[in-house]
Design a protein around this motif. Structure first.
Motif, PDB file in Angstrom:
ATOM      1  N   PHE A  90       0.830  -1.196   0.000  1.00 36.10           N
ATOM      2  CA  PHE A  90       0.000   0.000   0.000  1.00 36.10           C
ATOM      3  C   PHE A  90       0.868   1.251   0.000  1.00 36.10           C
ATOM      4  CE2 PHE A  90      -4.085  -1.947   0.869  1.00 36.10           C
ATOM      5  CZ  PHE A  90      -3.755  -3.131   1.504  1.00 36.10           C
ATOM      6  N   CYS A  91       0.481   2.199  -0.828  1.00 38.89           N
ATOM      7  CA  CYS A  91       1.112   3.502  -0.822  1.00 38.89           C
ATOM      8  C   CYS A  91       0.397   4.384   0.218  1.00 38.89           C
ATOM      9  CB  CYS A  91       1.009   4.125  -2.213  1.00 38.89           C
ATOM     10  SG  CYS A  91       1.703   5.779  -2.366  1.00 38.89           S
ATOM     11  N   ASN A  92       1.173   5.188   0.908  1.00 39.55           N
ATOM     12  CA  ASN A  92       0.618   6.082   1.924  1.00 39.55           C
ATOM     13  C   ASN A  92       1.180   7.477   1.716  1.00 39.55           C
ATOM     14  OD1 ASN A  92       1.403   7.474   4.721  1.00 39.55           O
ATOM     15  ND2 ASN A  92      -0.542   6.403   5.000  1.00 39.55           N
ATOM     16  N   ALA A  93       0.314   8.462   1.859  1.00 44.06           N
ATOM     17  CA  ALA A  93       0.745   9.863   1.816  1.00 44.06           C
ATOM     18  C   ALA A  93       0.335  10.537   3.120  1.00 44.06           C
ATOM     19  CB  ALA A  93       0.127  10.585   0.631  1.00 44.06           C
ATOM     20  N   HIS A  94       1.286  11.187   3.747  1.00 40.95           N
ATOM     21  CA  HIS A  94       1.018  11.918   4.987  1.00 40.95           C
ATOM     22  C   HIS A  94       0.956  13.401   4.648  1.00 40.95           C
ATOM     23  CE1 HIS A  94       1.126  12.627   9.361  1.00 40.95           C
ATOM     24  NE2 HIS A  94       1.750  13.739   9.016  1.00 40.95           N
ATOM     25  N   SER A  95      -0.162  14.000   4.975  1.00 37.10           N
ATOM     26  CA  SER A  95      -0.366  15.409   4.655  1.00 37.10           C
ATOM     27  C   SER A  95      -0.422  16.242   5.922  1.00 37.10           C
ATOM     28  CB  SER A  95      -1.678  15.588   3.887  1.00 37.10           C
ATOM     29  OG  SER A  95      -1.574  15.075   2.584  1.00 37.10           O
ATOM     30  N   ARG A  96       0.055  17.453   5.823  1.00 33.65           N
ATOM     31  CA  ARG A  96      -0.041  18.407   6.929  1.00 33.65           C
ATOM     32  C   ARG A  96      -0.719  19.668   6.419  1.00 33.65           C
ATOM     33  NH1 ARG A  96       5.417  19.976   9.685  1.00 33.65           N
ATOM     34  NH2 ARG A  96       5.597  21.280   7.840  1.00 33.65           N
ATOM     35  N   TRP A  97      -1.775  20.054   7.134  1.00 34.71           N
ATOM     36  CA  TRP A  97      -2.578  21.187   6.711  1.00 34.71           C
ATOM     37  C   TRP A  97      -2.366  22.366   7.642  1.00 34.71           C
ATOM     38  CZ3 TRP A  97      -4.902  20.018   2.200  1.00 34.71           C
ATOM     39  CH2 TRP A  97      -5.138  18.677   1.923  1.00 34.71           C
ATOM     40  N   ILE A  98      -2.867  23.524   7.253  1.00 30.70           N
ATOM     41  CA  ILE A  98      -2.829  24.710   8.106  1.00 30.70           C
ATOM     42  C   ILE A  98      -3.526  24.385   9.427  1.00 30.70           C
ATOM     43  CG2 ILE A  98      -3.686  27.076   8.366  1.00 30.70           C
ATOM     44  CD1 ILE A  98      -3.354  27.390   5.352  1.00 30.70           C
ATOM     45  N   GLY A  99      -2.912  24.847  10.520  1.00 27.72           N
ATOM     46  CA  GLY A  99      -3.448  24.523  11.835  1.00 27.72           C
ATOM     47  C   GLY A  99      -2.840  23.248  12.381  1.00 27.72           C
ATOM     48  N   ASN A 100      -1.777  22.780  11.709  1.00 27.40           N
ATOM     49  CA  ASN A 100      -1.070  21.571  12.130  1.00 27.40           C
ATOM     50  C   ASN A 100      -1.996  20.352  12.173  1.00 27.40           C
ATOM     51  OD1 ASN A 100       1.453  20.452  12.745  1.00 27.40           O
ATOM     52  ND2 ASN A 100       1.004  20.442  14.940  1.00 27.40           N
ATOM     53  N   ILE A 101      -2.904  20.306  11.229  1.00 28.50           N
ATOM     54  CA  ILE A 101      -3.790  19.148  11.098  1.00 28.50           C
ATOM     55  C   ILE A 101      -3.117  18.130  10.179  1.00 28.50           C
ATOM     56  CG2 ILE A 101      -6.020  18.345  10.245  1.00 28.50           C
ATOM     57  CD1 ILE A 101      -7.109  21.145  10.974  1.00 28.50           C
ATOM     58  N   HIS A 102      -3.140  16.875  10.583  1.00 23.91           N
ATOM     59  CA  HIS A 102      -2.478  15.822   9.823  1.00 23.91           C
ATOM     60  C   HIS A 102      -3.505  14.822   9.312  1.00 23.91           C
ATOM     61  CE1 HIS A 102       1.658  16.882  11.222  1.00 23.91           C
ATOM     62  NE2 HIS A 102       0.953  17.442  12.176  1.00 23.91           N
ATOM     63  N   ASP A 103      -3.246  14.311   8.120  1.00 24.79           N
ATOM     64  CA  ASP A 103      -4.090  13.273   7.529  1.00 24.79           C
ATOM     65  C   ASP A 103      -3.216  12.224   6.876  1.00 24.79           C
ATOM     66  OD1 ASP A 103      -6.775  15.445   6.560  1.00 24.79           O
ATOM     67  OD2 ASP A 103      -6.806  13.827   8.027  1.00 24.79           O
ATOM     68  N   ASN A 104      -3.747  11.037   6.787  1.00 24.59           N
ATOM     69  CA  ASN A 104      -3.092   9.956   6.053  1.00 24.59           C
ATOM     70  C   ASN A 104      -4.026   9.463   4.966  1.00 24.59           C
ATOM     71  OD1 ASN A 104      -0.377   9.015   7.054  1.00 24.59           O
ATOM     72  ND2 ASN A 104      -1.484   9.153   8.988  1.00 24.59           N
ATOM     73  N   TYR A 105      -3.461   9.246   3.797  1.00 26.18           N
ATOM     74  CA  TYR A 105      -4.220   8.743   2.658  1.00 26.18           C
ATOM     75  C   TYR A 105      -3.583   7.439   2.166  1.00 26.18           C
ATOM     76  CZ  TYR A 105      -6.047  13.473   2.722  1.00 26.18           C
ATOM     77  OH  TYR A 105      -6.625  14.652   3.117  1.00 26.18           O
ATOM     78  N   TRP A 106      -4.443   6.551   1.656  1.00 26.04           N
ATOM     79  CA  TRP A 106      -3.981   5.231   1.243  1.00 26.04           C
ATOM     80  C   TRP A 106      -4.367   4.929  -0.187  1.00 26.04           C
ATOM     81  CZ3 TRP A 106      -0.903   2.459   4.462  1.00 26.04           C
ATOM     82  CH2 TRP A 106      -0.884   2.825   5.818  1.00 26.04           C
ATOM     83  N   GLY A 107      -3.483   4.202  -0.878  1.00 28.07           N
ATOM     84  CA  GLY A 107      -3.827   3.661  -2.169  1.00 28.07           C
ATOM     85  C   GLY A 107      -4.638   2.397  -2.001  1.00 28.07           C
ATOM     86  N   GLN A 108      -5.032   1.811  -3.121  1.00 26.29           N
ATOM     87  CA  GLN A 108      -5.913   0.633  -3.083  1.00 26.29           C
ATOM     88  C   GLN A 108      -5.145  -0.646  -2.816  1.00 26.29           C
ATOM     89  OE1 GLN A 108      -4.802   2.090  -5.773  1.00 26.29           O
ATOM     90  NE2 GLN A 108      -4.279   0.510  -7.278  1.00 26.29           N
ATOM     91  N   GLY A 109      -3.833  -0.599  -2.946  1.00 30.10           N
ATOM     92  CA  GLY A 109      -3.007  -1.777  -2.711  1.00 30.10           C
ATOM     93  C   GLY A 109      -2.698  -2.519  -3.991  1.00 30.10           C
ATOM     94  N   THR A 110      -1.511  -3.107  -4.036  1.00 30.85           N
ATOM     95  CA  THR A 110      -1.106  -3.905  -5.191  1.00 30.85           C
ATOM     96  C   THR A 110      -0.421  -5.170  -4.679  1.00 30.85           C
ATOM     97  OG1 THR A 110       0.110  -3.876  -7.299  1.00 30.85           O
ATOM     98  CG2 THR A 110       1.119  -2.698  -5.467  1.00 30.85           C
TER      99      THR A 110
END
Length: 120
Positions: A94-114
């Motif tokens: 799985f691919c993962n992307a870690h994002s950081r937004w204004i206000g120091n908010i964090h999110d993680n996003y995932w691919g569908q997997g291979t």
């Protein structure tokens, strides 16, 4: 939001190589780190390798010296070159992307997997 699309999985014999790629789209400017994880049946998802926008990398001990992660910031693409593959590397990756937004908010996003399957 960030969307991730992976490619490059398949079946390979032990000792062989595969290259996985993951391209991000959407709010890609928010991404700070991109990583690859894997999960085998009955096991927890584990991190394989990660890389930040500056190119700093880290690897799981089990893949050091065999796998190489790289990033193309212009294309928002992260790749994982896997050499000297072992049957124990068989998993869904799985691919993962870690994002950081204004206000120091964090999110993680995932691919569908291979699926990566290494035959002995």
């Amino acid at each position: 939001q960030v969307q991730l699309v992976e490619s490059g999985g398949g079946v390979v014999q032990a000792g062989g190589s595969l290259r996985l790629s993951c391209t991000a789209s959407g709010m890609t400017n928010s991404i700070t780190i991109m990583s690859w994880y894997r999960q085998s049946p009955g096991k927890a998802r584990e991190v394989v390798a990660g890389i930040n926008r500056s190119g700093t990398t880290n690897y799981a001990d089990s893949v050091k010296g065999r796998f190489t992660i790289s990033i193309d910031n212009a294309k928002n693409t992260v790749s994982l070159q896997m050499n000297s593959l072992e049957p124990e590397d068989t998993a869904v990756y799985f691919c993962n992307a870690h994002s950081r937004w204004i206000g120091n908010i964090h999110d993680n996003y995932w691919g569908q997997g291979t699926q990566v399957t290494v035959s002995s």
